[in-house]
Design a protein around this motif. Structure first.
Motif, short mmCIF file in Angstrom:
data_model
loop_
_atom_site.label_atom_id
_atom_site.label_comp_id
_atom_site.label_asym_id
_atom_site.label_seq_id
_atom_site.Cartn_x
_atom_site.Cartn_y
_atom_site.Cartn_z
N ILE A 128 -22.99 48.75 8.20
CA ILE A 128 -22.39 48.90 6.87
C ILE A 128 -23.12 49.99 6.10
N GLY A 129 -24.45 49.99 6.17
CA GLY A 129 -25.22 51.02 5.48
C GLY A 129 -24.92 52.41 5.98
N GLY A 135 -19.64 57.74 4.24
CA GLY A 135 -18.56 57.79 3.25
C GLY A 135 -18.94 58.62 2.04
N ARG A 136 -20.17 58.45 1.56
CA ARG A 136 -20.61 59.23 0.41
C ARG A 136 -20.72 60.71 0.76
N VAL A 158 -17.26 51.53 -2.03
CA VAL A 158 -17.55 52.07 -0.70
C VAL A 158 -18.23 51.01 0.16
N ARG A 159 -19.14 50.27 -0.44
CA ARG A 159 -19.85 49.21 0.28
C ARG A 159 -18.88 48.13 0.77
N ASN A 160 -18.00 47.70 -0.09
CA ASN A 160 -17.09 46.62 0.29
C ASN A 160 -16.03 47.06 1.28
N PHE A 165 -14.39 46.59 7.06
CA PHE A 165 -14.13 47.10 8.41
C PHE A 165 -14.90 46.28 9.46
N VAL A 166 -16.14 45.93 9.15
CA VAL A 166 -16.93 45.12 10.07
C VAL A 166 -16.30 43.74 10.25
#
Length: 203
Positions: A128-129, A135-136, A158-160, A165-166
């Motif tokens: 995720i990180g 993404g950024r 962006v985090r969520n 996706f995971v």
């Protein structure tokens, strides 16, 4: 002799696959792996120091694919607003995800859901990180190329999205969905994602 050693090593890996897939990493034992590989417990350590070393070999093709997927996300061909209008982009995206979850279903399930106690137990959070970082970087590069787009997307969003996706991958590999329904889902997912990013980025 060298061929025999290679065969024995492969037997150990195959036995470990069955053990890990059935019991998860934490519930598996080197003793069971050795027994199912028809090798003594002491001899198995001549090939692998511990369960983690075997796990690395089992997951190596999948990890290579994941690394490639993340590495290609911000390719120059993707840094173009035209992809948001191409039907072929949706088809290619659906094809890729479909191949990923069908080719590596057991490995993904092990990696995402059954790796407690292994060196990969933090993979979900690490993945995720990485997606957030990529993404950024994507938004920054798109803003440089297209100054009029909106790249001021919140980190929480962006985090969520990355976390979602995971969870999608976990849902699909931990259940036995028909292939045609998974294919339809991936077409819907890529279409939904593309339309959503197009709207939020004002493309």
């Amino acid at each position: 002799m060298q061929i025999k050693k290679a065969e024995q090593r492969n037997n150990i890996i195959e036995a470990a696959c069955q053990e890990f897939y059935s019991n998860g990493f934490k519930g598996s034992s080197m003793r069971n792996i050795a027994q199912n590989a028809d090798v003594s417990l002491s001899n198995i350590y001549n090939y692998f120091k511990n369960k983690d070393e075997i796990l690395i070999q089992i997951l190596k093709p999948l990890m290579t694919e994941i690394t490639s997927m993340l590495g290609e996300h911000n390719d120059s061909s993707k840094l173009d607003t035209t992809v948001f209008y191409l039907d072929s982009f949706i088809e290619e995206g659906a094809d890729y995800y479909m191949n990923l979850v069908t080719m590596y279903k057991k490995e993904l399930k092990l990696l995402l859901c059954d790796c407690e106690g292994s060196l990969y137990e933090s993979f979900r959070e690490d993945f995720i990180g990485l997606q957030c970082d990529i993404g950024r970087a994507y938004l920054k590069e798109m803003k440089q190329k297209y100054p009029d787009i909106n790249a001021n997307i919140s980190s929480l969003f962006v985090r969520n999205i990355s976390s979602w996706f995971v969870e999608i991958l976990s849902e699909l590999v931990c259940n036995d969905y028909p292939l045609d329904k998974m294919r339809t889902f991936f077409e819907e997912y890529v279409l939904f994602s593309t339309a959503g990013w197009k709207k939020i980025m004002n493309i």
